[in-house]
Scaffold this active site. Structure first.
Site, mmCIF file in Angstrom:
data_model
loop_
_atom_site.group_PDB
_atom_site.id
_atom_site.type_symbol
_atom_site.label_atom_id
_atom_site.label_comp_id
_atom_site.label_asym_id
_atom_site.label_seq_id
_atom_site.Cartn_x
_atom_site.Cartn_y
_atom_site.Cartn_z
ATOM 1 N N CYS A 32 -0.097 24.470 4.004
ATOM 2 C CA CYS A 32 1.150 23.670 4.207
ATOM 3 C C CYS A 32 1.027 22.854 5.262
ATOM 4 O O CYS A 32 0.193 22.651 5.923
ATOM 5 C CB CYS A 32 2.266 24.803 3.937
ATOM 6 N N CYS A 35 0.025 23.879 8.494
ATOM 7 C CA CYS A 35 -1.571 23.909 8.877
ATOM 8 C C CYS A 35 -2.065 22.580 9.387
ATOM 9 O O CYS A 35 -2.853 22.411 10.274
ATOM 10 C CB CYS A 35 -2.233 24.134 7.506
ATOM 11 N N CYS A 415 8.468 27.812 7.909
ATOM 12 C CA CYS A 415 7.452 27.475 6.987
ATOM 13 C C CYS A 415 7.967 27.088 5.645
ATOM 14 O O CYS A 415 7.697 26.194 4.958
ATOM 15 C CB CYS A 415 6.335 28.596 6.740
ATOM 16 N N ASP A 457 9.719 -7.298 -17.972
ATOM 17 C CA ASP A 457 9.095 -8.420 -18.640
ATOM 18 C C ASP A 457 8.917 -8.351 -20.215
ATOM 19 O O ASP A 457 9.071 -7.389 -20.438
ATOM 20 C CB ASP A 457 7.652 -8.718 -17.931
ATOM 21 N N THR A 459 6.426 -10.077 -22.439
ATOM 22 C CA THR A 459 4.929 -9.938 -22.936
ATOM 23 C C THR A 459 4.190 -9.148 -22.380
ATOM 24 O O THR A 459 3.881 -9.202 -21.245
ATOM 25 C CB THR A 459 4.245 -11.487 -22.838
ATOM 26 N N ASP A 654 3.574 -7.065 -15.458
ATOM 27 C CA ASP A 654 1.958 -6.653 -15.528
ATOM 28 C C ASP A 654 1.200 -6.943 -14.172
ATOM 29 O O ASP A 654 0.079 -6.783 -14.062
ATOM 30 C CB ASP A 654 1.270 -7.697 -16.515
ATOM 31 N N ASP A 740 10.432 35.254 5.449
ATOM 32 C CA ASP A 740 9.568 34.118 5.711
ATOM 33 C C ASP A 740 8.669 33.991 4.443
ATOM 34 O O ASP A 740 8.626 32.966 3.799
ATOM 35 C CB ASP A 740 8.904 34.380 6.896
#
Length: 761
Positions: A32, A35, A415, A457, A459, A654, A740
């Site tokens: 997590c 860490c 935590c 868009d 095309t 695109d 916890d």
């Protein structure tokens, strides 16, 4: 996999010129955000270290440091904290002080400094972040074989033994429970001291040690032993859940087969798939997985793309079609031209992009990080006040209120709160990636749910980008004959209109013989002869110059043009034989995709450079407003105009000629094959070209944000309940530890639900 980039300096790292190297580590056991905070704190305190980037979802630690720093020394710091360095990747030199923004998967910084995973001076990791006991083996080891699993089993067995001995010999019960507690607490206390030494004094290991020792001092030895055991169980469950989250995206790499059948010197041999070079020709047998991205050279088969795209129905593919690594070939053998090396195939790039995306923090996540900085010290102060104020002011029992204060210390760890957001974001990004929906970070995932206007868009986005025959209108001949004669003239041509006619003839099952004396008339059409009959296929204007069209024929052509169609007229022996109309048709799911967006409260607009007549015809069939004949800068101006009207705009295009609009939009989305240009231009990419996937992205974003709100409610709600019940004397130490670790497991499991939600609309 190291990056040839010049790292920015960190607060302790001095100037950029001094930070000449970057080292990247693969680390197991990180579960997590806390860490990451422990490792970050430890490494930044090392002399010569600048920027540190810890990615929990990717399991990587990237460090920018001076030449004088020995990478093995940094690796030792990580292992001393209780983690295992699985791999140290080659150190990369940074030349001349120039920034190269071609970030790799372990990139130590983001394009936007607000998204930097490294905490800057105004956003230090919270001192009380949750720490963990960490495995020293590979992450894919069964839980009961892991270091954490074995320790939990040993502690549980010692607790059962203490209970049995206590029942048999009551006078030894106190000491047997202390011994049982020590089995689990000893490694916890050692890690607490190491974390304190490296800059994280208020880790959960430290709070656990203080609470357990304090409980023994006031005589609650049985509860102290039970709390340590429950802590280990909760940490074990959390590790399993975090491992599943990480495996959800890494598991994609297992879809690619280890070997491939390579054609070489006229024969086929089995080689490792990872050595396939671009340009190689491989054979994919029926039932085999495709070992590399490529283009079919010969053969035809139904290809199951479900493992990569989530598409439920296999796609029929033949020569010229693209195939992706990891997909499954159906009933026919395929010869495939390799177009991407193993490290650059679709799956590898998806994994890389998601790992990078998971490193960037969403606004909600950054807010939670800042909140946790004040939350943890506040709870610690409350715990101390609960322990000492009642005995000092009203003469209450010291043992009773110290007990309550110790319980509040356990409740105080943030935590579950800290993991609530990144767990949901990581799961959301992974769920999308497994279905070809790539989003570059938590910011994009969060913003997609806020979109109120989608500017498409035409095309290649709303349409497939290639014309199809829509009408065959015979004049004095049969429809198949008109189509067959036109196809005979177009044999061998790669022009888009010729390809459309040939595809239609193949679809109709017509046997086509190439025309004799075939040739092209520049800018007008093609000529040839079939069965001694001279043929000409060209535009209506070119035909009218040869043979005047009747008023009825002209009216029909104008009507077809008004529908956005291009019309070719066929002459046979100087007589009009028929007309063929073609148009770049909407994608099969375009209407459903736009309807899904409307249902989600998102309006849609077409912005195209095509002519107004064609745009109106396509837009009319889809039920959206068109804006036509636009230059790239015009599309950008429309995006700005919509934003000024209060819309949150997603621009879908695109990724090339739409670049200005994509950059200006709140979220830029590319459609299609996932080219390098497309992936780098926009914030998100729909790899498999489905309009419906845009609505799926929006839904996934909203599901992820709802999940985050649920997680925050669970984390804070449970802590609030146990805080009150502890002060009232209703609950004690072991329910406090459940507040916890239990909440952490709950929010992680809740986030994992998103892994199954990527395809829902």
């Amino acid at each position: 996999m190291s990056e040839a980039t010049n790292p920015p300096s960190g607060p302790e790292g001095g100037s950029e010129a001094l930070l000449a190297r970057r080292t990247r580590y693969r680390v197991s056991g990180m579960d997590c955000a806390s860490c990451a905070a422990k490792i970050d704190n430890a490494l930044r305190r090392a002399p010569g270290v600048g920027r540190v980037n810890v990615s929990v979802p990717a399991g990587t630690v990237t460090v920018d440091h001076a030449d004088t720093v020995i990478p093995a020394a940094l690796s030792k710091r990580i292992t001393t904290l209780g983690y295992k360095v699985m791999e140290q990747e080659p150190t990369t030199s940074h030349e001349n002080g120039h920034h190269d923004h071609g970030h790799g998967p372990g990139c130590g910084h983001d394009h936007d400094h607000d998204h930097d995973h490294r905490h800057d001076s105004d956003e230090e990791p919270a001192a009380g972040l949750h720490g963990h006991l960490h495995d020293h083996g590979p992450s894919d080891v069964s839980w009961w074989k892991s270091t954490r699993g074995l320790l939990t089993i040993a502690c549980g067995a010692a607790l059962v033994a203490a209970y049995l001995v206590g029942r048999a010999v009551p006078q030894t019960g106190h000491w047997t429970f202390i011994l049982a507690m020590a089995v689990g607490l000893a490694p916890i206390a050692r890690r607490a001291l190491v974390a304190a030494r490296f800059g994280t004094p208020f880790s959960i290991e430290m709070l656990m040690t203080i609470a357990a020792v304090g409980a023994v001092i006031i005589g609650a030895t049985e509860e102290a032993a039970m709390v340590v055991f429950l802590f280990l169980v909760g940490e074990l469950l959390e590790g399993v859940a975090a491992g599943r989250a990480r495996a959800s995206i890494q598991g994609l790499t297992k879809l690619v087969p280890k070997t491939a059948l390579l054609e070489r010197d006229g024969r086929t041999e089995e080689v490792p798939a990872e050595i396939l070079a671009v340009g190689s020709i491989i054979l994919v047998r029926p039932g085999d997985r495709v070992p590399a991205d490529g283009e079919i050279v010969s053969g035809e088969s139904a290809v199951d793309e479900a493992p990569v795209t989530g598409e439920s129905v296999p796609k029929r593919k033949g020569a010229g079609d693209r195939v992706f690594a990891g997909t499954i070939n159906g009933s026919g053998a395929l010869r495939v031209h390799v177009t991407a090396a193993a490290q650059d195939n679709t799956i590898a790039r998806i994994v890389r992009l998601v790992e990078e995306a998971q490193e960037s923090k969403a606004p909600t996540e950054r807010f939670i990080d800042r909140f946790s900085r004040y939350y943890t010290p506040a709870v610690l102060v409350v715990g101390a006040l609960v322990a000492i104020v009642p005995p000092l002011t009203v003469g209450a029992s010291w043992s009773e209120w110290v007990y309550k204060g110790l319980a509040i210390l356990l409740i105080g760890c943030p935590c579950a709160l800290v993991i609530s957001t990144p767990a949901a974001i990581a799961a959301g990004l992974s769920a999308g990636a497994r279905r070809g929906l790539l989003m570059k970070g938590g910011v994009v995932l969060e913003n997609l749910g806020k979109v109120t206007m989608a500017a498409f868009d035409k095309t290649g986005t709303l349409t497939e980008g290639k014309p199809k025959v829509t009408d065959v209108i015979p004049v004095g001949r049969s429809e198949p004959e008109v189509l067959s004669l036109a196809a005979a003239l177009e044999m061998g041509s790669s022009h888009p209109l010729a390809t459309a006619i040939l595809a239609k003839a193949a679809e109709a099952g017509l046997a086509v013989t190439p025309a004799a004396n075939a040739g092209a008339v520049g800018g007008k059409g093609v000529t040839g002869s079939v069965g001694g009959v001279s043929l000409f296929l060209g535009s209506a204007k070119a035909v009218d110059e040869r043979v005047p069209l009747t008023s009825e024929q002209t009216a029909r052509i104008i009507a077809l043009n008004d529908e956005g169609k291009t019309v070719s007229v066929l002459l046979a022996a100087d007589q009009v034989a028929g007309m063929i109309a073609m148009r770049d048709e909407p994608r099969p799911d375009a209407k459903a995709g736009l309807d899904a967006l409307r249902s989600a409260g998102v309006k849609a607009l077409m912005v195209t450079g095509d002519n107004r007549r064609t745009a109106q015809a396509i837009a009319g069939s889809l039920g959206i407003e068109p804006r036509a004949e636009l230059l790239p800068q015009d599309k950008q101006a429309i995006v700005r105009e919509l934003q000024a009207q209060g819309f949150v705009v997603a621009k879908i295009g695109d990724g090339i000629n739409d670049a200005p609009g994509l950059a200006a939009a709140d979220v830029g989305i590319t459609m299609g094959g996932g080219t390098d240009v497309a992936l780098e231009t926009a914030d998100a990419a729909v790899l498999h070209g489905r309009v419906l996937d845009v609505a799926r992205m929006v839904r996934l974003s909203r599901d992820s944000m709802a999940n985050i709100r649920q997680n925050i409610t669970i984390a804070l709600g449970l802590k609030a309940v146990f805080l009150v019940t502890t002060i009232l004397g209703i609950t004690g130490l072991w329910p406090a530890i459940l507040a916890d670790t239990g909440a952490t497991v709950l929010v992680t499991a809740n986030a994992m639900r998103l892994l199954g939600a990527g395809g829902r609309v």
